[in-house]
Enzyme design. Structure first.
Site, short mmCIF file in Angstrom:
data_model
loop_
_atom_site.label_atom_id
_atom_site.label_comp_id
_atom_site.label_asym_id
_atom_site.label_seq_id
_atom_site.Cartn_x
_atom_site.Cartn_y
_atom_site.Cartn_z
N HIS A 134 21.18 36.65 1.48
CA HIS A 134 21.88 37.89 1.68
C HIS A 134 21.97 39.05 0.55
O HIS A 134 21.86 38.63 -0.60
CB HIS A 134 23.22 37.48 1.96
CG HIS A 134 24.20 36.82 0.67
ND1 HIS A 134 24.89 37.76 -0.01
CD2 HIS A 134 24.08 35.62 0.21
CE1 HIS A 134 25.23 36.88 -1.07
NE2 HIS A 134 24.74 35.56 -1.01
N HIS A 143 5.93 41.39 -2.75
CA HIS A 143 5.39 40.22 -2.07
C HIS A 143 6.10 39.03 -2.66
O HIS A 143 6.03 38.60 -3.92
CB HIS A 143 3.84 40.10 -2.43
CG HIS A 143 3.21 38.90 -1.85
ND1 HIS A 143 1.83 38.79 -1.93
CD2 HIS A 143 3.49 37.96 -1.22
CE1 HIS A 143 1.28 37.61 -1.29
NE2 HIS A 143 2.51 37.40 -0.80
C1 LIG Z 1 0.47 32.93 -13.88
C2 LIG Z 1 -0.80 33.10 -13.35
C3 LIG Z 1 -0.88 34.42 -12.81
C4 LIG Z 1 -1.82 32.88 -14.39
O1 LIG Z 1 -1.87 33.62 -15.56
P1 LIG Z 1 -2.92 33.33 -16.27
O2 LIG Z 1 -2.69 34.26 -17.46
O3 LIG Z 1 -4.70 33.35 -15.85
O4 LIG Z 1 -2.92 31.88 -16.95
P2 LIG Z 1 -4.10 30.80 -17.06
O5 LIG Z 1 -4.55 30.25 -15.84
O6 LIG Z 1 -5.28 31.11 -18.12
O7 LIG Z 1 -3.25 29.77 -17.87
C5 LIG Z 1 -2.59 29.80 -19.17
C6 LIG Z 1 -1.73 28.86 -19.60
O8 LIG Z 1 -0.36 29.11 -18.84
C7 LIG Z 1 -0.05 27.87 -17.86
N1 LIG Z 1 0.47 28.53 -16.70
C8 LIG Z 1 -0.36 29.29 -15.82
N2 LIG Z 1 0.45 29.51 -14.98
C9 LIG Z 1 1.64 28.89 -15.10
C10 LIG Z 1 2.72 28.76 -14.22
N3 LIG Z 1 2.85 29.49 -13.16
N4 LIG Z 1 3.79 28.11 -14.58
C11 LIG Z 1 3.50 27.25 -15.81
N5 LIG Z 1 2.44 27.30 -16.72
C12 LIG Z 1 1.61 28.19 -16.28
C13 LIG Z 1 -1.40 27.13 -17.96
O9 LIG Z 1 -1.36 25.79 -17.63
C14 LIG Z 1 -1.96 27.19 -19.34
O10 LIG Z 1 -1.39 26.59 -20.21
P3 LIG Z 1 -2.40 25.92 -21.33
O11 LIG Z 1 -2.83 26.97 -22.04
O12 LIG Z 1 -1.37 24.94 -22.05
O13 LIG Z 1 -3.56 25.04 -20.58
C15 LIG Z 1 -0.94 31.95 -12.28
O14 LIG Z 1 -1.21 30.53 -12.94
C16 LIG Z 1 0.06 31.84 -11.35
O15 LIG Z 1 1.20 31.30 -11.37
N6 LIG Z 1 -0.11 32.76 -10.33
C17 LIG Z 1 0.73 32.57 -9.16
C18 LIG Z 1 -0.07 33.34 -7.96
C19 LIG Z 1 0.68 33.53 -6.54
O16 LIG Z 1 1.68 32.95 -6.54
N7 LIG Z 1 0.13 34.08 -5.64
C20 LIG Z 1 0.47 34.26 -4.44
C21 LIG Z 1 -0.45 34.17 -3.41
S1 LIG Z 1 0.07 34.30 -1.72
#
Ligand SMILES: CC(C)(COP(=O)(O)OP(=O)(O)OC[C@H]1O[C@@H](n2cnc3c(N)ncnc32)[C@H](O)[C@@H]1OP(=O)(O)O)[C@@H](O)C(=O)NCCC(=O)NCCS
Length: 208
Positions: A134, A143
């Protein structure tokens, strides 16, 4: 004689498939999908032909368009340059209270719930199974990813992504063009243009 409405989608990726299925569930059909990737021209997306580039949208005789791109920056860029009547689309198995305001081009997918008093701007996505409680206010091009949950009175600024499976407690303000990573739990306000994730969600870096 009634003419069948002609709806065009801009963008031929996976998100567009869900927009097509949502429109079909709502008893409407899509005439064509446009995409600037010429490798997709002549292909079908579900049962809809991908006929050409985005530049064909305005002269194509379409009644309505939907920018069917999940990325918020790209969705805004397309919506700003093309002049079409933007259609908002609600899946028949989403629950959207009558008091909710939906902007043009906004899509609400299956299983989503949007509760009383929420205000959603233009070209917002409330993705599969997400909930917006709400009195939330979502600015244009937000998004809310699949399975994410916003409690009551949350405000989200333009172009922000609330990542898949994340949660936001009541009354939180999230800035513009910010991203909450998958599974994050947002307990404090977030500024503009940051990436935050984790439980609790903490700001990891600025976003350009
Ligand atoms: C946050 C995100 C953008 C990645 O960011 P990034 O900078 O490329 O991160 P990386 O994959 O290089 O990971 C870096 C570190 O962060 C951690 N990490 C990445 N995403 C995380 C998350 N959501 N929660 C907790 N830790 C996360 C990884 O495990 C990694 O840890 P490490 O260095 O100890 O191994 C991605 O993980 C994410 O959460 N995307 C969500 C996308 C989404 O919901 N899209 C909707 C589509 S419909």
């Amino acid at each position: 004689m009634n003419r069948t409405e002609r709806i065009v989608l801009l963008g031929a990726g996976g998100h567009a498939k869900v927009v097509i299925s949502t429109l079909e569930a709502a008893g409407r059909s899509v005439a064509a999908v446009l995409d600037d990737d010429r490798g997709k021209w002549g292909q079908q997306l579900l049962d809809v032909p991908v006929t050409g580039p985005l530049s064909e949208a305005e002269a194509g005789g379409y009644d309505f368009g939907v920018v069917a791109v999940g990325d918020n920056v790209t969705r805004k860029a397309i919506a700003q340059v093309l002049r079409l009547l933007w259609l908002s689309v609600v899946h028949p198995r989403a629950i959207v209270h009558d008091s909710v305001t939906l902007g043009a081009g906004t899509v609400i997918f299956a299983g989503a719930v949007v509760q009383p008093g929420a205000v959603l701007g233009n070209h917002v996505i409330v993705n599969t199974g997400a909930t917006v409680d709400h009195d939330c206010v979502l600015a244009d091009f937000v998004h809310v990813a699949p399975g994410a949950h916003l409690a009551g009175h949350v405000a989200v600024g333009e172009g922000s992504l609330i990542g898949i499976g994340s949660s936001v407690i009541p009354g939180i303000k999230i800035g513009s063009w910010t991203m909450v990573g998958a599974g994050g739990v947002v307990l404090k306000d977030l500024p503009d243009s940051v990436l935050a994730f984790g439980v609790p969600a903490r700001v990891k870096r600025k976003r350009s």
